[in-house]
Scaffold this motif. Sequence first.
Motif, PDB file in Angstrom:
ATOM      1  N   HIS A  22       0.809  -1.224   0.000  1.00  5.91           N
ATOM      2  CA  HIS A  22       0.000   0.000   0.000  1.00  5.91           C
ATOM      3  C   HIS A  22       0.844   1.277   0.000  1.00  5.91           C
ATOM      4  O   HIS A  22       2.004   1.262   0.400  1.00  5.91           O
ATOM      5  CB  HIS A  22      -1.003   0.007   1.154  1.00  5.91           C
ATOM      6  CG  HIS A  22      -0.410  -0.018   2.531  1.00  5.91           C
ATOM      7  ND1 HIS A  22       0.157   1.085   3.123  1.00  5.91           N
ATOM      8  CD2 HIS A  22      -0.322  -1.021   3.437  1.00  5.91           C
ATOM      9  CE1 HIS A  22       0.554   0.765   4.345  1.00  5.91           C
ATOM     10  NE2 HIS A  22       0.285  -0.521   4.557  1.00  5.91           N
ATOM     11  N   ASP A  26       4.010   1.195   5.641  1.00 10.76           N
ATOM     12  CA  ASP A  26       4.480   1.037   7.020  1.00 10.76           C
ATOM     13  C   ASP A  26       5.446  -0.154   7.046  1.00 10.76           C
ATOM     14  O   ASP A  26       5.797  -0.717   5.998  1.00 10.76           O
ATOM     15  CB  ASP A  26       3.279   0.834   7.955  1.00 10.76           C
ATOM     16  CG  ASP A  26       2.339  -0.238   7.444  1.00 10.76           C
ATOM     17  OD1 ASP A  26       2.810  -1.171   6.759  1.00 10.76           O
ATOM     18  OD2 ASP A  26       1.127  -0.166   7.717  1.00 10.76           O
ATOM     19  N   ALA A  29       4.018  -3.270   5.299  1.00 11.42           N
ATOM     20  CA  ALA A  29       3.946  -3.132   3.841  1.00 11.42           C
ATOM     21  C   ALA A  29       5.344  -3.317   3.236  1.00 11.42           C
ATOM     22  O   ALA A  29       5.543  -4.136   2.322  1.00 11.42           O
ATOM     23  CB  ALA A  29       3.370  -1.771   3.468  1.00 11.42           C
ATOM     24  N   ASP A  84      -0.776  -6.391   1.877  1.00  9.06           N
ATOM     25  CA  ASP A  84      -1.192  -5.462   2.949  1.00  9.06           C
ATOM     26  C   ASP A  84      -2.134  -4.366   2.452  1.00  9.06           C
ATOM     27  O   ASP A  84      -2.159  -3.281   3.010  1.00  9.06           O
ATOM     28  CB  ASP A  84       0.065  -4.851   3.612  1.00  9.06           C
ATOM     29  CG  ASP A  84      -0.201  -4.354   5.028  1.00  9.06           C
ATOM     30  OD1 ASP A  84      -1.089  -4.906   5.708  1.00  9.06           O
ATOM     31  OD2 ASP A  84       0.481  -3.401   5.453  1.00  9.06           O
TER      32      ASP A  84
HETATM   33 MN    MN Z   1       0.098  -1.641   6.571  1.00  7.73          MN
END
Ligand code: MN
Length: 320
Positions: A22, A26, A29, A84
């Motif tokens: 995504h 983060d 991900a 994710d």
């Molecule tokens: Mn995430």
Amino acid sequence: MPLLKQIAEQLRDADNFLVLAHVSPDGDALGSMLAMGELLDALGKKVVLFNESGIPRRFEWLTPKREILTRLPEEEPDNLIVLDCGSAERAGELIAPWLKTKKVFNIDHHLGNPMFGTLNWVEQRASSVGEMVGMLARKLGVPLVGLLGEYVYLALISDTGDFCFNNTRPETLEMAAEILRLGLLPGPFHEQKQSTGKLSQLQMRGTVLQQARLYADGQISLICFTRELFEQTGTGPEDTEGLVNTVLYVNGVQVAISLREEEQGIKFSLRSKSSTNVQTVAFRFGGGGHRNAAGGTLLMDMEQAKATMIQAVTEELGKS
Ligand code: MN
Ligand code: 5GP
Ligand code: MN
């Protein structure tokens, strides 16, 4: 056939992959994407990594061995592995046309994933998508050693809040133990991960914490990041990461709200203690996430966003 086995077999039989996660990635991900890159490498596959928003500064210490493209490659892949992403939109705008035309492996752990892939493996109980990539590696006989282990470990600690949240399962800790046994040293790893801040970031966060407020008889805590503060302190959206967790741990607080002024609208982050579900609140406003960590964007100004979120969270607290 169980999905894990099916995905493992199809990865082994196919070639030419584009792996993505995504936007505004983060630790899960990035960790799951890089781990999937290592796994496919180990299987001798052709693989390209892509993230529309690139690697955030706080992850620059990762120095991946291959470039993470921020534009689509000219050579079209046969398969997309989307990690994710709780919905197709989370993958970004550039990839949207290929999501409709290529074979898509949707590998995720979000509540309410609409199963946008050709093959959908959505494991809500998994702590992280990195844990799912670790399961695939085991199934395919690839040990969680070296970079593959580090990337899976990054995903595990990121999405479990260093193994504190409810999504930390015995299986999660068993995978972490396996990675440590294969050589990862948690001390140096955490030091590298944490030592990315600047003094200006610390001071800006101090100002935001000083302005933290409680609502709903002390059950809600709220912090706000304004563009004005970013300009005054020479910081930016990147520097807000994780602060919402700090204000959740005020005694009596059930839900922490963080609001951040963006070019368009207000990005909200919600964190809750175990008994309260904030995914439903985020979902009401077009966002999503997990039971105890969710987010989204409100197209309004800061004052309206504050009132809207406090009211919506207060209503949710009334239900629990
Ligand atoms: Mn995430
Ligand atoms: P954060 O508050 O750290 O940005 O995100 C917390 C959780 O909410 C993550 O699991 C993330 O995937 C989800 N989330 C954050 N922003 C959005 C959003 O705009 N849309 C959706 N669907 N989920 C989001
Ligand atoms: Mn995740």
